[in-house]
Design an enzyme around this catalytic site. Structure first.
Site, mmCIF file in Angstrom:
data_model
loop_
_atom_site.group_PDB
_atom_site.id
_atom_site.type_symbol
_atom_site.label_atom_id
_atom_site.label_comp_id
_atom_site.label_asym_id
_atom_site.label_seq_id
_atom_site.Cartn_x
_atom_site.Cartn_y
_atom_site.Cartn_z
ATOM 1 N N TYR A 10 -14.110 122.809 41.544
ATOM 2 C CA TYR A 10 -14.698 123.418 42.903
ATOM 3 C C TYR A 10 -13.819 122.432 44.174
ATOM 4 O O TYR A 10 -14.344 122.097 44.960
ATOM 5 C CB TYR A 10 -16.076 122.904 43.038
ATOM 6 C CG TYR A 10 -16.944 123.729 42.134
ATOM 7 C CD1 TYR A 10 -17.356 124.916 42.400
ATOM 8 C CD2 TYR A 10 -17.682 123.082 40.904
ATOM 9 C CE1 TYR A 10 -18.071 125.604 41.402
ATOM 10 C CE2 TYR A 10 -18.278 123.772 40.137
ATOM 11 C CZ TYR A 10 -18.704 125.188 40.326
ATOM 12 O OH TYR A 10 -19.465 125.726 39.562
ATOM 13 N N TYR A 137 -27.444 131.838 40.374
ATOM 14 C CA TYR A 137 -26.163 131.356 39.753
ATOM 15 C C TYR A 137 -26.542 130.808 38.428
ATOM 16 O O TYR A 137 -27.435 129.957 38.031
ATOM 17 C CB TYR A 137 -25.664 130.263 40.669
ATOM 18 C CG TYR A 137 -24.679 129.109 39.937
ATOM 19 C CD1 TYR A 137 -23.263 129.782 40.113
ATOM 20 C CD2 TYR A 137 -25.084 128.250 39.236
ATOM 21 C CE1 TYR A 137 -22.188 129.024 39.270
ATOM 22 C CE2 TYR A 137 -23.664 127.440 38.536
ATOM 23 C CZ TYR A 137 -22.665 128.021 38.578
ATOM 24 O OH TYR A 137 -21.658 127.200 38.037
ATOM 25 N N ASP A 231 -33.545 130.315 32.455
ATOM 26 C CA ASP A 231 -32.481 129.619 32.674
ATOM 27 C C ASP A 231 -32.973 128.183 33.320
ATOM 28 O O ASP A 231 -32.920 127.996 34.518
ATOM 29 C CB ASP A 231 -31.440 130.141 33.530
ATOM 30 C CG ASP A 231 -30.154 129.246 33.877
ATOM 31 O OD1 ASP A 231 -30.061 127.908 33.585
ATOM 32 O OD2 ASP A 231 -29.121 129.479 34.667
ATOM 33 N N LYS A 260 -27.743 120.357 31.160
ATOM 34 C CA LYS A 260 -27.808 119.198 32.136
ATOM 35 C C LYS A 260 -28.408 117.922 31.730
ATOM 36 O O LYS A 260 -27.757 117.053 30.999
ATOM 37 C CB LYS A 260 -28.163 119.762 33.469
ATOM 38 C CG LYS A 260 -27.197 120.806 34.202
ATOM 39 C CD LYS A 260 -27.487 120.890 35.650
ATOM 40 C CE LYS A 260 -26.539 121.652 36.263
ATOM 41 N NZ LYS A 260 -24.952 120.992 36.341
#
Length: 434
Positions: A10, A137, A231, A260
């Protein structure tokens, strides 16, 4: 020999400042080579739940490394993978019966999508349409991008993404319209699954919504035999106040994706949990009904041990209670900045505090100059704050102390005061932040 170029995520490498070289992490702090320290207010992209360098997790990884560091997971298994699967199935809400391992959030989502689509094929009733929220996202691989908003992240690849039916974002005024659309699609009988981030849509700008809203949609999906995929890559492992956000809803999903925080931030690991009916649809004498998916590091023993150690930390350290305390502190600071002319909206959910700055827009603009300005202002003062466009947020490690949080609140208040100066620091061109 010339130095190898490291290509950072990014990041526009032409205009970005030199990356900060970190040598050590401890608790909520990062320690650069230069000698200062930086308070990690975003858990290093939402992964470091118990703090950097947690000694118990590090010890368990070291012990496992001396026994088994890696083994192919097709045709083989090992104790850490089996123990973790057993614990997750017991902890996850709803009828979760099986655990499929991968290695990150995007792959966990890819697995969930492929499971859902093949479930209908294996059942003799092929369905191909996927539903997702408009600003969603879900990751950066192609399937995950397909079910994500068409944005700066997907623009070069839009022509290669599969078609998705995008539903309005989960604001209260959109519920009836969204339910009508699900009903229309359900009557057509071609919709395989609905994927969503439960309660908080992270990269969309930390959009928070009510559990009752989600329950209404899941109940309708059940009525029309549309599978539901939660998600929980960001929301899992305490972020919304419970171990999993889906604990707060009445109707459990069919598939849950995790990553994560699962290993406490130590090692990459992805998990896709599936209800019994999903798993059973793949059991057959016909090898064509096999789930042909896998990764070289599927169920890596070190990562599985890290995840088990992290779950033990939740129990040993009464972490969910600490998250409640963090939430109370966030709510107190939220009251302190009520009415500030530069604040459009604030929201608190578990360890999350999000602040939308006044910009005349509801959704964050990832190419907005707000991002570089906010990031630079805070990093120069020793705080890692990586905004989502014009949305400034805290998602700290749970080990953060009250006094460390107060440092962050004081910095945010100072930034808002800085914006009120006659000639505040102007926005400058810079990298995209996500």
């Amino acid at each position: 020999m010339s130095e190898g170029k490291v290509w950072h995520p990014y990041t526009q490498m032409k205009t970005a400042p030199e990356p900060i070289w970190i040598e050590k992490g401890e608790g909520a702090w990062l320690y650069p080579k230069s000698g200062e320290r930086i308070l990690d207010l975003i858990s290093s992209w939402w992964v470091t739940v118990h703090g950097h360098g947690h000694p118990y997790i590090a010890q368990k990884i070291a012990e496992q490394a001396g026994k088994l560091e890696q083994v192919i997971f097709a045709g083989f298994t090992h104790t850490p993978a089996q123990e973790l699967a057993t614990q997750l199935v017991a902890l996850l809400p709803g009828p979760m019966a099986s655990i499929f391992y991968s290695d990150n959030g995007s792959t966990a989502v890819e697995v969930g999508l492929k499971m859902a689509l093949q479930y209908w094929n294996n059942s003799g009733n092929p369905k191909s349409k996927i539903l997702a929220f408009q600003s969603a996202y879900h990751g950066d691989t192609f399937g995950a991008m397909s079910v994500s908003a068409r944005s700066v992240f997907t623009a070069p690849f839009n022509g290669q993404l599969f078609e998705v039916e995008f539903l309005p974002d989960p604001y209260p005024e959109n519920l009836s319209k969204t339910m009508e659309r699900i009903q229309e699609l359900g009557q057509e009988g071609k919709t395989a699954a609905f994927i969503f981030e439960p309660l908080v849509m992270g990269a969309a700008g930390m959009i928070c919504y009510e559990a009752s809203y989600l329950d209404s949609l899941i109940q309708l999906c059940r009525q029309y035999e549309i599978l539901t995929i939660a998600d929980e890559v960001m929301t899992g492992f305490g972020r919304t106040g419970t171990l999993f956000a889906t604990e707060q809803i009445q109707f459990s999903p069919d598939i849950i994706c995790l990553s994560k925080g699962i290993t406490g931030g130590f090692l990459p690991l992805g998990v896709t949990a599936a209800a019994g009916k999903i798993y059973e649809a793949f059991l057959a004498e016909d090898r064509m009904k096999t789930f042909f998916h896998g990764h070289s590091y599927t169920a890596n023993p070190l990562a599985c041990v890290a995840a088990l150690a992290s779950l033990e930390c939740f129990k040993q350290e009464n972490t969910l209670l600490r998250i409640q305390e963090i939430e109370k502190l966030h709510l107190g600071f939220q009251r302190r900045i009520e009415g500030n002319s530069f604040v459009q909206q604030t929201r608190v959910k578990g360890s999350l505090l999000a602040i939308t700055l006044q910009e005349g827009k509801e959704a964050p603009d990832y190419l907005s100059n707000w991002g570089p300005v906010i990031y630079s202002w805070f990093i120069q003062r020793g705080f890692l704050m990586r905004p989502l466009g014009n949305v400034l947020y805290l998602l700290p490690p749970y080990c953060i102390t009250d006094s460390e949080l107060e440092l962050a609140y004081t910095a945010i208040a100072a930034f808002l005061e800085h914006l009120g100066l006659a000639n505040p620091e102007p926005p400058l061109p810079g990298p995209v932040f996500g």
